[in-house]
Design a protein around this motif. Sequence first.
Motif, PDB file in Angstrom:
ATOM      1  N   VAL A  29     -13.207   0.190   1.245  1.00  0.00           N
ATOM      2  CA  VAL A  29     -11.931  -0.128   0.598  1.00  0.00           C
ATOM      3  C   VAL A  29     -11.174  -1.181   1.397  1.00  0.00           C
ATOM      4  CG1 VAL A  29      -9.686   0.806  -0.108  1.00  0.00           C
ATOM      5  CG2 VAL A  29     -11.779   2.123  -0.510  1.00  0.00           C
ATOM      6  N   LEU A  75     -10.354  -4.952   0.182  1.00  0.00           N
ATOM      7  CA  LEU A  75      -8.969  -5.431   0.071  1.00  0.00           C
ATOM      8  C   LEU A  75      -8.767  -6.732   0.848  1.00  0.00           C
ATOM      9  CD1 LEU A  75      -6.869  -2.151   0.453  1.00  0.00           C
ATOM     10  CD2 LEU A  75      -6.827  -3.705  -1.496  1.00  0.00           C
ATOM     11  N   TYR A 113      -5.469  -3.518  -7.075  1.00  0.00           N
ATOM     12  CA  TYR A 113      -6.688  -2.899  -6.546  1.00  0.00           C
ATOM     13  C   TYR A 113      -6.641  -1.397  -6.805  1.00  0.00           C
ATOM     14  CZ  TYR A 113      -6.170  -7.302  -4.078  1.00  0.00           C
ATOM     15  OH  TYR A 113      -5.956  -8.626  -3.779  1.00  0.00           O
ATOM     16  N   ARG A 114      -7.753  -0.830  -7.306  1.00  0.00           N
ATOM     17  CA  ARG A 114      -7.800   0.590  -7.646  1.00  0.00           C
ATOM     18  C   ARG A 114      -8.917   1.316  -6.882  1.00  0.00           C
ATOM     19  NH1 ARG A 114      -8.011   0.210 -14.192  1.00  0.00           N
ATOM     20  NH2 ARG A 114      -5.887  -0.530 -14.639  1.00  0.00           N
ATOM     21  N   PRO A 115      -8.632   1.865  -5.729  1.00  0.00           N
ATOM     22  CA  PRO A 115      -9.632   2.702  -5.054  1.00  0.00           C
ATOM     23  C   PRO A 115      -9.808   4.030  -5.797  1.00  0.00           C
ATOM     24  CG  PRO A 115      -7.870   1.992  -3.556  1.00  0.00           C
ATOM     25  CD  PRO A 115      -7.410   1.717  -4.936  1.00  0.00           C
ATOM     26  N   ASP A 155       0.131  -8.449  -3.583  1.00  0.00           N
ATOM     27  CA  ASP A 155      -1.075  -7.646  -3.786  1.00  0.00           C
ATOM     28  C   ASP A 155      -0.695  -6.171  -3.781  1.00  0.00           C
ATOM     29  OD1 ASP A 155      -3.718  -9.540  -3.338  1.00  0.00           O
ATOM     30  OD2 ASP A 155      -1.957 -10.294  -2.299  1.00  0.00           O
ATOM     31  N   TYR A 156      -1.160  -5.451  -4.793  1.00  0.00           N
ATOM     32  CA  TYR A 156      -0.720  -4.067  -5.006  1.00  0.00           C
ATOM     33  C   TYR A 156      -1.915  -3.115  -5.038  1.00  0.00           C
ATOM     34  CZ  TYR A 156       0.901   0.104  -7.416  1.00  0.00           C
ATOM     35  OH  TYR A 156       1.171   1.405  -7.749  1.00  0.00           O
ATOM     36  N   VAL A 157      -1.821  -2.038  -4.266  1.00  0.00           N
ATOM     37  CA  VAL A 157      -2.869  -1.021  -4.244  1.00  0.00           C
ATOM     38  C   VAL A 157      -2.466   0.133  -5.155  1.00  0.00           C
ATOM     39  CG1 VAL A 157      -4.196   0.579  -2.831  1.00  0.00           C
ATOM     40  CG2 VAL A 157      -3.610  -1.681  -1.937  1.00  0.00           C
ATOM     41  N   SER A 158      -3.187   0.269  -6.238  1.00  0.00           N
ATOM     42  CA  SER A 158      -3.004   1.336  -7.213  1.00  0.00           C
ATOM     43  C   SER A 158      -4.022   2.430  -6.929  1.00  0.00           C
ATOM     44  CB  SER A 158      -3.154   0.747  -8.626  1.00  0.00           C
ATOM     45  OG  SER A 158      -2.960   1.727  -9.623  1.00  0.00           O
ATOM     46  N   THR A 159      -4.564   3.058  -7.946  1.00  0.00           N
ATOM     47  CA  THR A 159      -5.635   4.037  -7.811  1.00  0.00           C
ATOM     48  C   THR A 159      -6.468   4.021  -9.079  1.00  0.00           C
ATOM     49  OG1 THR A 159      -6.182   6.398  -7.627  1.00  0.00           O
ATOM     50  CG2 THR A 159      -4.076   5.866  -8.629  1.00  0.00           C
ATOM     51  N   ILE A 189       0.830  -1.200   0.000  1.00  0.00           N
ATOM     52  CA  ILE A 189       0.000   0.000   0.000  1.00  0.00           C
ATOM     53  C   ILE A 189       0.868   1.255   0.000  1.00  0.00           C
ATOM     54  CG2 ILE A 189      -1.828   1.259   1.242  1.00  0.00           C
ATOM     55  CD1 ILE A 189      -2.699  -1.345   2.496  1.00  0.00           C
TER      56      ILE A 189
END
Length: 417
Positions: free
Chosen positions: A246, A250, A195-197, A142-146, A101
């Motif tokens: 979110v 996740l 993941y794109r919040p 696991d990668y949090v993008s936007t 994150i």
Amino acid sequence: MGVSGNVLLTGGTGFIGKAVLARLLDVPSYRRIYLLVRGNDRATAAERVDKILTRMFPAGRLEEVRSRVIAIEGNIEKPGLGICENDVARLKLDLHQILHIGASTDFGAPLDESRLTNVEGTRHALDLAVRLRKAGTLKRFDYVSTAYVAGTTAGVVTEDDLDRGQEFANNYEQSKYEAELLVREYKSFLPIAIYRPSIVVGDSNHGHTPHFKVLYWPLLLLSKNLLPFFACNQRAHLDVVPVDFVADGLVALMQREGSVGRTFMLSAGLGHEINIRELLRDAYQYASIKERPVVPLWTFNLIMNTPLKKLFHEGFWDAVEMARPYFAYFKGTGVRFDASRTLEVLRGLGVQSPRWSQYKREVLGYCVASRWGRKPPMPEYAYYLPVSGKKELWRSLEGEAEVSLAAAGNATPVPVA
């Protein structure tokens, strides 16, 4: 479910990261949670983590939490995340998952600075993951993008879209786009989920947020009476989601084998956005902000680029400069997010995205109740309790909590249960 074991969390001290950490601790299969934290001259990484845990959890739970959350000293801007070899050796034998994150969310930072954290930091996390997977027990990354990797090119964006030939509203968007391109290059080496919040605001249950950026920024300026008017396109769409959605999404998705190889859009989705007219109307009602004239952007540009600029004091233009990285959102880009596939998967996992109308009062009321973050009305741990335990505690604190808008001139109280 897919993953059972231990996870390394980067960005665990941030807004989304802390909400995720609280939820991971409610998942028994995550036996140990390694938290990447920088040490500094005042405190070691372990001391910093213990201070964070002490604020986030009630005394009766601290012993259990401390036994499962383990500080790893490091720095995402350094190769290998700056983790020493002794800790790397431990992770080879004991780590099953990395949730990355950690990022810079400073919309106004120079591009080189944004890239250092968001692109190179992601590269360091990926390289460490490859190393651990080859030599150890690591199962996935696991990668949090936007969602805003979509940039400013108008149109409907799905989970499958990335390179659209787009331009970007700010350096944060561009650096996160470049980072997601990099993550995709590693899919042949690692099992990866992305993941794109969209725009993330406070918890839908009580409105808590530790910072007031993006959606909050123009409202904060209005609350301080720094803007005699507000320049925007009132019809511009804003895709807004609460942090609990979110974090719940996740944690649900990162446990599923079926999420590997996929990208998920953690957004409100088509037809569930709000527009700036609606946001302003709600802010006047629930955040005790005095109503201001709204002017079209062309009028504002005329003032800014002619001698009329001298009619406004220097503090006004300082506020305008601080808000510059958000101009594209006030204008509207025409970008909309089709999250239908993600939302269908999440519904199957028991995670629902609430509508703005269901939690706007909590989010905007918290701005007033906390005096825009200067004094939260309840202890921090009250905001990280499992959903099942929240109402009982909130009731016990109701007499102490400053959670009424009455003090700010609005007779409608904000519910605490």
